[in-house]
Design an enzyme around this catalytic site. Structure first.
Site, short mmCIF file in Angstrom:
data_model
loop_
_atom_site.label_atom_id
_atom_site.label_comp_id
_atom_site.label_asym_id
_atom_site.label_seq_id
_atom_site.Cartn_x
_atom_site.Cartn_y
_atom_site.Cartn_z
N HIS A 414 29.79 101.94 35.17
CA HIS A 414 28.42 102.16 34.71
C HIS A 414 28.33 103.26 33.66
O HIS A 414 27.33 103.40 32.97
CB HIS A 414 27.52 102.51 35.90
CG HIS A 414 26.11 102.03 35.74
ND1 HIS A 414 25.47 102.04 34.51
CD2 HIS A 414 25.21 101.52 36.63
CE1 HIS A 414 24.23 101.56 34.68
NE2 HIS A 414 24.06 101.24 35.94
N ARG A 415 29.40 104.05 33.51
CA ARG A 415 29.35 105.09 32.49
C ARG A 415 29.35 104.48 31.09
O ARG A 415 28.89 105.08 30.14
CB ARG A 415 30.57 106.03 32.63
CG ARG A 415 30.55 106.85 33.90
CD ARG A 415 31.84 107.62 34.06
NE ARG A 415 32.99 106.73 34.10
CZ ARG A 415 34.25 107.14 34.17
NH1 ARG A 415 34.51 108.42 34.20
NH2 ARG A 415 35.25 106.27 34.22
#
Lengths: 441, 324
Positions: A414-415
């Site tokens: 998700h980064r």
């Protein structure tokens, strides 16, 4: 002059190696380029060549022995040369080469309990718990040896930060843990410090057996813990209609076999669909840089394909997968997988992927959630193709039909990949499988 | 601030103190009519006269002993040794008389004297004239030991040493006499036991004194090219020692290189290493390094002398070892 031959770096990530087999014996003459041993690294069995000339005067490591990077494994010199000084140096030096512990069997008659820990419940079936001998299994530290070498400052900083030194890798002289190693310690080292120090040691119950982990397993364990704890995973699941893909594959293989070509597997098609999707959605084909301040845009689509081994798994990389035909992909994957199982892959063949593909469909798994292989941005987990009853709309009417379907689950970092971006990527994979002609365009 | 040479700064310090206090006098070989073997006392005989600038025979044990006696009865002699190599002839007077009388007389006598002169290796002086004896005097309770590295420090520290009530061994590196630097005019006093940061930095501390400070600064320039930022701590006074300054620097950089011209065994650098490991154990990220002369008498041959004495390359290498 006789010299110590030390464990070389045969894979980019190895910290120690196991001498699997000596191919040269004591007294043998060595000419430059001779392969003297086979070494099990964290990834594969590698040839250990010597570039010097001389006679192998002494083998210091026995087959099966774990030797730290840079620690001596043999002595090379002139025929009949006196090596007593070197042997003494090896004996007194800080060599950490110790024979790998053989499988330790729990003593049969005596039940085994953990050392006194207030909260550790003693096995109820152990009547003689008080006098029972305790199996003390030495904690296996990150470095593989009992003693941890760290500078006094590193020890203090680690204590203050609650970091377990055993989770760190030393970059100082002789592998000493120094300040920079503590400062660059991943956050998870901090988080796990408490449990590590208070966790009860493993308990061997009668009949249990303590076995040394293979190098591949040890490395995988470390990497996976790090991946699962430092990479914020999220998961996207999609069900794909595989009727068109399966029909297409049958046609393709019929034609290909008639022409003496490669047989294409379902996995090869999914690999192609994934590679195409990564090319079409380049924002998802990125990695987060180690500094956390940058993203690395990969202008290449290199897909890591998970291959199960007897004692672990390996992920050979198919380079430029989007540029290759289905037949070429099929051939390459088969070759990589075969050599991976034989542990004959070169390090550059299993590192540097940009995205992973893993498939448990052949084991009847419907769907699963895979762990990302950092620094890759994601991994696609493939379930089996199976007949499912699905609602199909025809002429404005809903019908139930039996169709071949498959579930794909994509794990995303998700980064670097947001939900919408991940969904876009997965939709492109699905598109390629629904319209398989797109895969040969 | 006027620029002057190291020897001029020493001359100024002595002259100012002799001007200020009639009890101060200078004695030694060639200090008067010859104006000093190294011209440190240039013009002082003419200015202060034969009673206060006294040429002595070549008899160190005798005139250092006279200095001790003069100090015991109230004068403040500055005894110049042509070089500290000759202090060996007077060592009984320095160690057994000057250093001990205050304690042995239960404080009835003080010995406010300065024993000063050239020390260390210069160019090709041979084994007997290239000695670094600071460890011997630092190992003697009752003495103070000063080794300045700049003209300004030389002036400020010599003035304070002359005013100090204890015997002070003041060692001047022979090769520094001609070095110039800015020196504050007039009353400039530096307290004994107070060190100085000669170059601030963050990656590694180098403790150096006397002419090794210059070597450390050259090494710092080399290291700077590679992005390594060293801090140079000059204790200036070796006994008493400003250990707090060294400790605070090591706590900042976590690494220490000790640089000394003296040979390594049982030397002053060993004392620093002991104190730092004792008080900064948990601040050290690497073993303490020491750069010293090789453990041999200093050779006469130019090429061999160069190998034996510390040089920039060895300092650079030692700093890098701490950063491995």
């Amino acid at each position: 002059m006789a010299t110590l031959i030390s464990m070389p770096r045969l894979s980019p990530t190895m910290e120690e190696g196991v001498v699997a087999k000596w191919l040269k014996q004591e007294g043998d003459k060595i000419t430059p380029g001779d392969i003297v041993a086979e070494v099990e690294t964290d990834k594969a069995n590698m040839d250990f060549p010597l570039e010097d000339e001389g006679y192998l005067l002494k083998l210091l490591a026995t087959p099966g022995q774990t030797v730290k990077l840079g620690a001596p494994v043999a002595i090379l010199g002139a025929k009949g040369e006196d090596i007593s000084a070197l042997l003494k140096e090896v004996a007194t030096g800080p060599s950490e080469a110790k024979p790998a512990p053989a499988a330790v069997k729990a003593p049969e008659p005596a039940p085994v309990v953990a050392p006194a820990k207030p909260a550790a419940p003693v096995a109820q079936s152990a009547p003689a718990a008080q006098s029972a001998p305790v199996a003390q299994s030495a904690p296996v530290s990150a470095s593989g040896s009992g003693r941890i070498f760290a500078s006094p400052l590193a020890r203090r900083l680690a204590t203050e930060a609650g970091i377990d030194l055993r989770t760190l890798k030393g970059s100082g002289p002789g592998g000493r843990i120094v300040k920079r190693d503590v400062e660059s310690a991943p956050k998870h080292a901090v988080l796990t410090a408490q449990p590590t120090t208070t966790a009860a040691p493993p308990i061997l119950l009668p009949g249990d057996e303590l076995q040394p982990l293979s190098m591949i397993r040890r490395t995988a364990a470390k990497r996976l813990v790090e991946a699962k704890q430092t990479v914020p995973h999220f998961y996207l699941t999609s069900e794909v209609d595989m009727e068109a893909a399966m029909t297409f594959r049958e046609q393709l293989n019929r034609a290909s076999q008639a022409a003496g070509g490669e047989k294409v597997s379902v996995n090869d098609m999914i690999l192609k669909a994934l590679a195409r999707a990564l090319r079409l959605v380049p924002k998802a084909n990125m990695s987060i840089a180690p500094d956390g301040q940058h993203a690395v845009a990969h202008h290449r689509v290199d897909v890591s394909v998970a291959v199960a081994l007897d004692d672990g798994l390996i992920t050979p990389v198919v380079r430029g997968a989007d540029q290759k035909s289905l037949g070429a992909l099929a051939k390459e994957v088969r070759d990589l997988a075969a050599r991976g199982r034989d542990k004959k892959l070169r390090p550059e063949e299993y590192t540097g992927g940009t995205f992973s593909l893993t498939n448990l469909g052949m084991y009847g798994i419907r769907e699963f959630y895979a762990i990302i292989n950092p620094p890759e941005s994601g991994i696609l987990a493939v379930g089996q193709v199976e007949k499912r009853a699905v609602v199909v709309e025809k002429d404005g009417q809903d019908h139930i039909e039996v169709r071949r379907r498959m579930t794909l689950t994509m794990s995303c970092d998700h980064r670097i990949v947001d939900g919408a971006l991940g969904a876009q990527l997965l939709a492109k994979v699905v598109e390629g499988l629904r319209e398989p002609m797109l895969l040969v365009l | 601030m006027p620029k002057m040479s190291f020897r001029e700064a020493l001359n100024q310090a002595m002259s100012e103190e002799m001007q200020r206090d009639p009890n101060v006098l200078l004695m030694g070989e060639e200090v008067g009519y010859y104006n000093g073997a190294y011209k440190v006392s240039q013009g002082m005989l003419a200015r202060f006269g034969e009673k206060r600038v006294i040429d002595t025979p070549i008899a160190e044990c005798g005139f250092v002993g006279i200095g001790v006696g003069a100090a015991m009865v109230g004068l403040r002699p500055i005894v110049e040794l042509m070089t500290f190599n000759f202090s060996l002839v007077a060592i009984d007077q320095i160690i057994n008389s000057a250093a001990k009388i205050h304690q042995m007389s239960a404080g009835q006598f003080k010995v406010p004297m300065v024993i000063r002169g050239a020390g260390g290796a210069a160019h090709q002086l041979g084994a007997q004239h290239s000695n670094s004896f600071e460890a011997v005097y630092c190992n003697t309770p009752g003495l103070k030991v000063v080794m300045p590295s700049t003209p300004a420090d030389a002036k400020g520290l010599l003035k304070t040493s002359i005013r100090d009530d204890d015997p002070v061994v003041f060692i001047e590196a022979e090769l520094l006499y001609g070095e110039t630097g800015e020196v504050p005019e007039g009353e400039y006093l530096i307290p004994l036991g107070k060190g100085d940061i000669k170059r601030p930095g963050k990656d590694c501390t180098i403790v150096a004194y006397s002419k090794m400070v210059g070597l450390a600064l050259q090494a710092a320039k080399e290291l700077e090219k590679e992005g390594i930022d060293v801090e140079i701590v000059d204790p200036r006074t070796l006994r008493p020692l400003d250990e707090d300054l060294i400790f605070s620097s090591v706590r900042k950089t976590n690494r220490l290189v000790i640089l000394q011209e003296a040979t390594p065994h049982s030397s002053f650098g060993g004392e620093i290493a002991y104190r730092v490991q004792k008080h900064c154990f948990d601040d050290l990220d690497a073993p303490i390094e020491r750069v010293a002369s090789e453990d041999v008498p200093v050779p006469y041959a130019l090429n061999l002398e160069a190998i034996v004495l510390p040089d920039v390359a060895r300092v650079v290498a030692a700093v890098k070892r701490t950063l491995e």
